[in-house]
Enzyme design. Sequence first.
Site, PDB file in Angstrom:
ATOM      1  N   SER A   1      33.757  41.399  42.908  1.00 43.70           N
ATOM      2  CA  SER A   1      33.251  42.382  41.932  1.00 43.70           C
ATOM      3  C   SER A   1      34.285  43.190  41.178  1.00 43.70           C
ATOM      4  O   SER A   1      33.933  43.929  40.271  1.00 43.70           O
ATOM      5  CB  SER A   1      32.301  43.347  42.623  1.00 43.70           C
TER       6      SER A   1
ATOM      7  N   SER B   1      30.010  43.022  40.280  1.00 45.06           N
ATOM      8  CA  SER B   1      29.132  44.146  40.107  1.00 45.06           C
ATOM      9  C   SER B   1      29.752  45.326  39.360  1.00 45.06           C
ATOM     10  O   SER B   1      29.026  46.193  38.890  1.00 45.06           O
ATOM     11  CB  SER B   1      28.651  44.636  41.477  1.00 45.06           C
TER      12      SER B   1
ATOM     13  N   LYS C   1      33.128  54.120  39.326  1.00 43.17           N
ATOM     14  CA  LYS C   1      31.954  53.292  39.641  1.00 43.17           C
ATOM     15  C   LYS C   1      30.933  54.148  40.399  1.00 43.17           C
ATOM     16  O   LYS C   1      31.306  54.950  41.262  1.00 43.17           O
ATOM     17  CB  LYS C   1      32.405  52.092  40.489  1.00 43.17           C
TER      18      LYS C   1
END
Length: 493
Positions: A183, A159, A79
């Site tokens: 998330s 997210s 990420k």
Amino acid sequence: MSELTNLTIAEARARLEKREITAAELTDAYLAAIEAANPTLNAYVAVTADKARAMAAASDARLAAGTAGALEGIPLGVKDLFATEGEHTQAGSHILDGFRPPYESTVTANLWADGAVMLGKLNMDEFAMGSSNETSHYGPVVNPWRAEGDDKALVPGGSSGGSAAAVAAWLCAGATATDTGGSIRQPAAFTGTVGIKPTYGRCSRWGTVAFASSLDQAGPIARDVRDAAILLRSMASVDDKDTTSADVPVADYEAAIGRSVKGMRIGIPKEYRMDGMPGEIEAVWQQGIAWLRAAGAEIVDISLPHTKYALPAYYIVAPAEASSNLARYDGVRYGLRVPGRDLLEMYENTRAAGFGAEVKRRVMIGTYVLSAGYYDAYYLRAQKVRTLIKKDFEDVFEAGVEAILTPATPSAAFGIGDQDMAADPVKMYLNDVFTVTVNMAGLPGIAVPAGLDGKGLPLGLQLIGRPFDEETLFATAHVLEEAAGHFAPRRWW
Ligand code: GLN
């Protein structure tokens, strides 16, 4: 599309150890898959192909020398929130344009120390604020899943939307993600993958771009429960660079898989049966209950009375911490700088141009609830509510409940543009209704795929555990996975 990218981490590990395949071949297969799919899915914001090939060559050398680590040669996506030395690290934001940190986050350093290979950086909502990946400066990620007979593009959740989409679309063997209010678990549920948010303090936050420091936790998104257990063992550590890192030894999570749930008390909280919840969510929840009961678990009705206050309290605490954490992006030290006549105007111009609308909304809410005169009414009250939420869980665990089963999300994946945040941000915030309680209480939570809805889209269940008892979550999630089977999208991209 290569057969090599279909291997789970456990399968690839076995074949690498037996020298049936090489880390170089596996990495090349993933790089080819990314090149073919990324223009359509937009899961990666940066591909580190040269680095990946060099790391894979080093893995092959260690495999040959018999010095392989726990993740030797396994290609992973990261990420964009994790600092990766010398590589793209922008948290999905424009304000960090061109930022390449001179240091590595603890979580990613742990993965590379165990021999994993870095494929690149994954798309995400800007500063991890969002539930659909639509707030990213790099544009939305497309979910590899589509409803039957419909080619409308769906969100992968957020997210960690890039992480979930890349894992589901075979563009990495597993991925790092973070979870402040859901998330990891919500995008896992939207993509038929497994995601675990461990106990607060389990993974170091050092080198992870901060959103809301008292809630942020790193964790993996993987194709199955075993792979999630393998990844978490490597990601987790005790770290003196993070004062909130817990001094608790990291367990062998994989060893918990296969453990029986016979006689285990599993709580079903009545407050998670929300008004207007789609029948299919209720049905998948009932199915999960039936599977666990059939495996010998004792199902008990429980009450978590402060649940309904969790979402509003979260949307005070998280923006408050964000407004403080994001104060550092001022155009002076790193990233974007938009000049002005003087220093103040330079700050204003940089922040106005560098932050997207959702981030600005959070900074404004956060600044407001922390301001003199409003602090007691909002921030202090939200912190008190947080204590009550935590106590709700402590009470049921004290009464002998070992895990709690809930739906992971209130719906399946929705369409890109469907829940227009500019028009109604609260609609987007409602995605977190089942997940934020877990962050507020600092507990571990895992999302595991449990079935498909009437349109063929994946639905997930969530298991919530006692602090630092991730093992029970892996054991129980594996029982659900065995009953539900595996879910993969049809390749159309
Ligand atoms: N969707 C939630 C938010 O926007 C949670 C985000 C997260 O867990 N990082 O704040």
